[in-house]
Design a protein around this motif. Sequence first.
Motif, PDB file in Angstrom:
ATOM      1  N   LEU A  16      12.758   1.724   1.479  1.00  0.00           N
ATOM      2  CA  LEU A  16      11.792   2.500   2.029  1.00  0.00           C
ATOM      3  C   LEU A  16      10.346   3.232   1.112  1.00  0.00           C
ATOM      4  O   LEU A  16      11.031   3.701   0.416  1.00  0.00           O
ATOM      5  CB  LEU A  16      12.508   3.575   3.026  1.00  0.00           C
ATOM      6  CG  LEU A  16      14.131   2.857   3.979  1.00  0.00           C
ATOM      7  CD1 LEU A  16      14.533   4.715   4.577  1.00  0.00           C
ATOM      8  CD2 LEU A  16      13.290   2.257   5.285  1.00  0.00           C
ATOM      9  N   ALA A  17       9.526   3.227   1.988  1.00  0.00           N
ATOM     10  CA  ALA A  17       8.784   3.941   0.776  1.00  0.00           C
ATOM     11  C   ALA A  17       7.309   4.505   1.755  1.00  0.00           C
ATOM     12  O   ALA A  17       7.455   3.998   2.960  1.00  0.00           O
ATOM     13  CB  ALA A  17       7.882   3.339  -0.198  1.00  0.00           C
ATOM     14  N   GLY A  18       7.064   5.486   1.440  1.00  0.00           N
ATOM     15  CA  GLY A  18       6.127   6.307   2.303  1.00  0.00           C
ATOM     16  C   GLY A  18       4.893   6.718   1.775  1.00  0.00           C
ATOM     17  O   GLY A  18       5.246   7.387   0.129  1.00  0.00           O
ATOM     18  N   ARG A  19       3.683   6.963   2.047  1.00  0.00           N
ATOM     19  CA  ARG A  19       2.857   7.019   0.921  1.00  0.00           C
ATOM     20  C   ARG A  19       1.631   7.892   2.040  1.00  0.00           C
ATOM     21  O   ARG A  19       1.656   7.909   2.380  1.00  0.00           O
ATOM     22  CB  ARG A  19       2.009   6.239   0.437  1.00  0.00           C
ATOM     23  CG  ARG A  19       0.595   6.530  -1.137  1.00  0.00           C
ATOM     24  CD  ARG A  19       0.318   5.673  -1.742  1.00  0.00           C
ATOM     25  NE  ARG A  19      -0.534   5.711  -2.977  1.00  0.00           N
ATOM     26  CZ  ARG A  19      -0.231   5.787  -3.803  1.00  0.00           C
ATOM     27  NH1 ARG A  19       0.709   5.864  -4.734  1.00  0.00           N
ATOM     28  NH2 ARG A  19      -0.924   6.040  -4.841  1.00  0.00           N
ATOM     29  N   ALA A  20       1.118   9.365   1.176  1.00  0.00           N
ATOM     30  CA  ALA A  20      -0.066   9.331   1.965  1.00  0.00           C
ATOM     31  C   ALA A  20      -1.842   9.949   1.173  1.00  0.00           C
ATOM     32  O   ALA A  20      -1.107  10.371  -0.075  1.00  0.00           O
ATOM     33  CB  ALA A  20       0.262  10.733   2.452  1.00  0.00           C
ATOM     34  N   GLU A  21      -2.307   9.890   2.034  1.00  0.00           N
ATOM     35  CA  GLU A  21      -3.441   9.902   0.347  1.00  0.00           C
ATOM     36  C   GLU A  21      -5.241  10.304   1.220  1.00  0.00           C
ATOM     37  O   GLU A  21      -4.836  10.362   2.412  1.00  0.00           O
ATOM     38  CB  GLU A  21      -4.110   8.445  -0.080  1.00  0.00           C
ATOM     39  CG  GLU A  21      -3.455   7.307  -0.475  1.00  0.00           C
ATOM     40  CD  GLU A  21      -3.501   6.349  -1.885  1.00  0.00           C
ATOM     41  OE1 GLU A  21      -4.820   6.334  -1.651  1.00  0.00           O
ATOM     42  OE2 GLU A  21      -3.027   5.033  -1.594  1.00  0.00           O
ATOM     43  N   ARG A  22      -5.566  11.179   0.799  1.00  0.00           N
ATOM     44  CA  ARG A  22      -6.906  11.479   1.499  1.00  0.00           C
ATOM     45  C   ARG A  22      -7.464  11.637   0.106  1.00  0.00           C
ATOM     46  O   ARG A  22      -7.850  12.037  -1.104  1.00  0.00           O
ATOM     47  CB  ARG A  22      -6.681  12.899   1.422  1.00  0.00           C
ATOM     48  CG  ARG A  22      -8.009  13.621   2.334  1.00  0.00           C
ATOM     49  CD  ARG A  22      -7.273  14.820   2.766  1.00  0.00           C
ATOM     50  NE  ARG A  22      -8.571  15.681   3.463  1.00  0.00           N
ATOM     51  CZ  ARG A  22      -9.053  15.071   4.316  1.00  0.00           C
ATOM     52  NH1 ARG A  22      -7.527  14.526   5.574  1.00  0.00           N
ATOM     53  NH2 ARG A  22      -9.708  16.091   5.301  1.00  0.00           N
ATOM     54  N   TYR A  23      -8.723  11.061   1.328  1.00  0.00           N
ATOM     55  CA  TYR A  23     -10.283  10.346  -0.610  1.00  0.00           C
ATOM     56  C   TYR A  23     -11.259  11.591  -0.012  1.00  0.00           C
ATOM     57  O   TYR A  23     -11.451  12.407   1.053  1.00  0.00           O
ATOM     58  CB  TYR A  23     -11.038   8.662   0.443  1.00  0.00           C
ATOM     59  CG  TYR A  23     -10.288   8.172  -0.314  1.00  0.00           C
ATOM     60  CD1 TYR A  23     -10.452   7.277  -1.846  1.00  0.00           C
ATOM     61  CD2 TYR A  23      -8.963   7.518   0.406  1.00  0.00           C
ATOM     62  CE1 TYR A  23      -9.747   6.377  -2.006  1.00  0.00           C
ATOM     63  CE2 TYR A  23      -8.093   6.204   0.123  1.00  0.00           C
ATOM     64  CZ  TYR A  23      -8.999   5.845  -1.773  1.00  0.00           C
ATOM     65  OH  TYR A  23      -8.134   4.711  -1.971  1.00  0.00           O
TER      66      TYR A  23
ATOM     67  N   ASN B 154      -5.281   8.800   5.042  1.00  0.00           N
ATOM     68  CA  ASN B 154      -4.186   8.044   5.599  1.00  0.00           C
ATOM     69  C   ASN B 154      -2.970   8.328   5.136  1.00  0.00           C
ATOM     70  O   ASN B 154      -2.677   8.807   4.216  1.00  0.00           O
ATOM     71  CB  ASN B 154      -4.426   6.605   5.018  1.00  0.00           C
ATOM     72  CG  ASN B 154      -3.792   5.574   6.365  1.00  0.00           C
ATOM     73  OD1 ASN B 154      -4.494   5.072   7.515  1.00  0.00           O
ATOM     74  ND2 ASN B 154      -2.908   4.598   5.582  1.00  0.00           N
ATOM     75  N   VAL B 155      -1.998   7.540   5.790  1.00  0.00           N
ATOM     76  CA  VAL B 155      -0.517   7.322   5.524  1.00  0.00           C
ATOM     77  C   VAL B 155      -0.135   6.235   6.370  1.00  0.00           C
ATOM     78  O   VAL B 155      -0.605   5.508   6.887  1.00  0.00           O
ATOM     79  CB  VAL B 155       0.189   8.530   6.764  1.00  0.00           C
ATOM     80  CG1 VAL B 155       1.648   8.278   6.239  1.00  0.00           C
ATOM     81  CG2 VAL B 155       0.145   9.915   6.199  1.00  0.00           C
ATOM     82  N   SER B 156       0.858   5.625   5.454  1.00  0.00           N
ATOM     83  CA  SER B 156       1.155   4.100   5.516  1.00  0.00           C
ATOM     84  C   SER B 156       3.191   4.399   4.961  1.00  0.00           C
ATOM     85  O   SER B 156       3.408   5.135   3.798  1.00  0.00           O
ATOM     86  CB  SER B 156       1.329   3.225   4.503  1.00  0.00           C
ATOM     87  OG  SER B 156       0.864   3.794   2.871  1.00  0.00           O
TER      88      SER B 156
ATOM     89  N   ALA C  79       0.899  -1.074  -0.323  1.00  0.00           N
ATOM     90  CA  ALA C  79       0.242   0.510  -0.125  1.00  0.00           C
ATOM     91  C   ALA C  79       1.023   1.693   0.258  1.00  0.00           C
ATOM     92  O   ALA C  79       0.588   2.527  -0.440  1.00  0.00           O
ATOM     93  CB  ALA C  79      -1.269  -0.470   1.446  1.00  0.00           C
ATOM     94  N   ALA C  80       1.869   1.091   0.864  1.00  0.00           N
ATOM     95  CA  ALA C  80       2.995   2.278   0.817  1.00  0.00           C
ATOM     96  C   ALA C  80       3.448   2.500  -0.801  1.00  0.00           C
ATOM     97  O   ALA C  80       3.601   3.773  -1.094  1.00  0.00           O
ATOM     98  CB  ALA C  80       4.056   2.423   1.700  1.00  0.00           C
ATOM     99  N   LEU C  81       3.912   1.592  -1.663  1.00  0.00           N
ATOM    100  CA  LEU C  81       4.259   2.206  -3.460  1.00  0.00           C
ATOM    101  C   LEU C  81       3.277   1.915  -4.080  1.00  0.00           C
ATOM    102  O   LEU C  81       2.711   3.389  -4.724  1.00  0.00           O
ATOM    103  CB  LEU C  81       4.949   0.314  -3.282  1.00  0.00           C
ATOM    104  CG  LEU C  81       6.046   0.174  -3.053  1.00  0.00           C
ATOM    105  CD1 LEU C  81       6.165  -0.191  -1.329  1.00  0.00           C
ATOM    106  CD2 LEU C  81       7.123  -0.584  -4.142  1.00  0.00           C
ATOM    107  N   TYR C  82       1.827   1.522  -3.847  1.00  0.00           N
ATOM    108  CA  TYR C  82       0.956   1.803  -4.653  1.00  0.00           C
ATOM    109  C   TYR C  82      -0.425   2.523  -4.104  1.00  0.00           C
ATOM    110  O   TYR C  82      -1.338   2.214  -5.408  1.00  0.00           O
ATOM    111  CB  TYR C  82       0.691   0.376  -5.697  1.00  0.00           C
ATOM    112  CG  TYR C  82       2.252   0.028  -6.118  1.00  0.00           C
ATOM    113  CD1 TYR C  82       2.384   0.936  -7.227  1.00  0.00           C
ATOM    114  CD2 TYR C  82       2.568  -1.487  -5.586  1.00  0.00           C
ATOM    115  CE1 TYR C  82       3.747   0.233  -7.869  1.00  0.00           C
ATOM    116  CE2 TYR C  82       3.383  -2.093  -6.153  1.00  0.00           C
ATOM    117  CZ  TYR C  82       3.974  -1.172  -7.498  1.00  0.00           C
ATOM    118  OH  TYR C  82       5.400  -1.347  -7.832  1.00  0.00           O
TER     119      TYR C  82
END
Length: 939
Positions: free
Chosen positions: A576-583, A589-591, A229-232
């Motif tokens: 290392l990977a990080g991802r922030a999303e907003r619906y 959410n941050v993963s 999820a942090a990548l894609y």
Amino acid sequence: MRKPLLVSLFLLLVLSVAGPAWAQSITVTGRVTGANGAAVPGATVLERGTTNGTPTDNTGRYRIEVPNTATLVFSAIGLTTQQIPVNGRTTVDVQLADSKTDLSEVVVTGSRATEGRSNILTASPVDVISAREIRAFAQTDVSQVLTYAAPSFQSSRQSITDGTDFIDPASLRGLGPDQVLVLVNGKRRHTQSLVNINGSIGRGSVGTDLNTIPTASIKRIEVLRDGAAALYGSDAIAGVINIQLKDDSTGVNSSALYGQTTESDGKTEQVDFNVGIGLNKRGFIDLSGQFLNRGYVNRAFEDTAPLIYLGANGGNYPASANTEDARRQLKAQDDALVATNGFNRKDIRVGQSATRNFGGFLNAGYRLGMGYEVYLSGGASYRTGRGPGFNRLPNQPTQSDPNIFPNGFLPFINTKIYDQSAIVGVRKTFGGFAADLSNTFGRNELGYYVSGSINASLPQGADRINPTDFYAGRLAFLQNTTNLGFSRHFTDLGPLETFNLAFGGEFRYDRFLIGKGEYASYANFGRVASNGSPAVPGAQVFPGYQPQDETNQSRTNVAGYLDLESDITARLLLHLAGRAERYSDFGGNVSGQASARYTLTDALSFRGTVGNGFRAPSLQQRYFVNTSTQFVSGVANQVLTVNNENPIVRNDISNTTQPGFGVEPLKQEKSTNYSAGLTSRIGKSFTLTVDAYQIDIHDRIVLSSQFTTANPTVAAILKGLPVSRVQFFANAVNTRTRGIDIIANERLTLGERSRLLLTAAANFNETKVQSVNSSSSTINNDPTAGTSNLQNTLFDRSQRARLENGNPRSKINLSANYSYGIFGIEARTVRFGEIQIKDADPARSNLDQTFSAKWITDLTLSAQIMKQIGVIVGVNNLFNVYPDKIYVNPRNNPNNFSVDPTLSYSSTLDNSNRGRFLYPANQFGFIGAYYFARVNFTL
């Protein structure tokens, strides 16, 4: 001055497009051999820096037209790649040495590094299924190919489950269809419009329709078996399936297949093609198409209902027949009517549905000059399907019309599935950073059409002509995703061996639609049946979507990611990977994820990952609603599936205007994943990977069990509604999944013309429900005791068994591929582990049953008759293996089974089983042995 300037610009454009063609072209021929001097068929010969290439034939020879200044790149799996300048020569022979470091496929899934890695050198486990494996056996669609090729992937065709008959639910590592993300050429694939609401694997989920992609268009499939999820982004809790499309620039390939079962049903006719076209050494167009016609399979047994014409619901004896003599007389009268009317007690159809699919795909790329490259891919498919429901007996007056169907009827659900997708993008390097801007569009629509049925609430009579065919409405889902990404590979950055930096953003738009059916498909015309009960409204088997069901909802998502990968030393890889999303509809959410790989020796490495992820509730789960007719122990029930936004779900029971269950709004599932493993290479060709994993999911979204109006609290909530049961989506459970994947490969050269490839792969997994969540005071404080208590019903033991044991807990794949000259033989045997089915009622636990593991063996023989023609003949399920039959008590001998007509294991059994549906354990389907022949053409 302007005219010379225009002329100069025109000449510059001509030179940029046609310049490479000014070099003199020559035809180069030659032969590619291995270290032992044997021919290497299928090796790739490519003009460096272009997509101009060709494979070698079965004698290792090739022919290619290139500029006289070109450099040829020769490559083959298991052999060292070589680059040789032509320098005007017309004959170039090459001998490739055995590779010590590059036996395995190079993959790009699971990393944003600019250079791919061998799949045993990655920090996370990745399976690679090649085009050869895809076409080696008789599986004609992607979900079935993966089921038999990748042990961690599982999908089986369903029967009598409405729309799920036509779109196969699939799982990875034992998780749900909506917890695996599908990519095409590394870009997010849209999901299906269908919500699985019946008693199948993946109940309550929304997956991806893999079978809309023609197998002829696929170069390879990469299966990332790790949370990503942090990548894609959302949905990648279990892993990622990346389908890489063919990018050939030369050649035409086509094939034709015919097959059928030993029962002379399930006939399959398939024709496909793939055409590669070069574009002046600057690009390619690759076109693929497929036609597939798959016949139905019927493995129903005879109806054991005591009475067909004179009985009560479900064919049981009426209450008035309360003595043995009365029952005997009634049975004799009914048997006479069965004989006179020619009633066939095989009155339902159990097995895979009939489908017909037309599909095409395009993949293209072109270098414009000045460093710009544009790419395009997309496809469209049109699939029709026809699948049965459960039959209606002539003694069911609330559901039939004796003027039209004096002997009852078997209704059918017919579907039309439209799927379209397109990816368009441009790449360019700016200041050392590779930039990629793309837009991905996808749409899936499922239309329902009911035939051979009636709306029983219509007035009846010999002088009336009531409809028997209905349009029941449609579902549609649309997704559009825009991506902008940057990446750069550094080789001189202090003490680091390498360093890759990637970052970017994404904007996504989703829309879900429900369209109503025609009026007669859902309306209640008010007829009262001959037994005094109201007739069931709507088209039998699938009532149409009603005006109040219509939905047109959308949302947006904005995301940003950062990805760092480095060979800290020659032995240590860190990612290392990080991802922030907003619906737009429920928040953000941050993963994050951290992965590492350490090479202990040349033969042994260790790898591991820790990370967290999430899955947003799909629009379908948030807004789907319908009313359907389902049978429970032979009695018709109107079942309402209501969305989570409805007051019935959200309000508390104390609400005087509209009481409800008091369930909270849907929120995202959150996951934590851990994995640890080792990779090993021994000698020149043996590889072994072992990876253990744990995936914890909190607030997992499920479709609840059915709450019935027999419970006073439920009756109070549903008062005034013409339904007897209700179900809805909720973040109801927390689960833990643990497992281990093991894969071993060995490639042996046995002589100048013979090779043997051996593979052993296995997955062992276990999912456990850790707890059931309910913040609803209505559900928690329901005073009703016993099994009807709302807390027990929210997620009953049959739903729990489906989640924990509905898929095989283990799968083992053993395969061998032997080739000698133009001949080949391929054998594969797959062990599908045991599954378990439980009754919803704990008091009936004696009916629980464990269905034993089974081995399914496939065998194919192939011959390359000439360079242009190859033939494959074979059999799937060589030993005609079926799942265990259902029997009452697991302690009984399974060969001496008896059937309980009141079983309520799943919807397929709830719908009045009566001895007809004896294969509820659907580990691998139940069609038996299947023979086929395929002819491949290459030009």
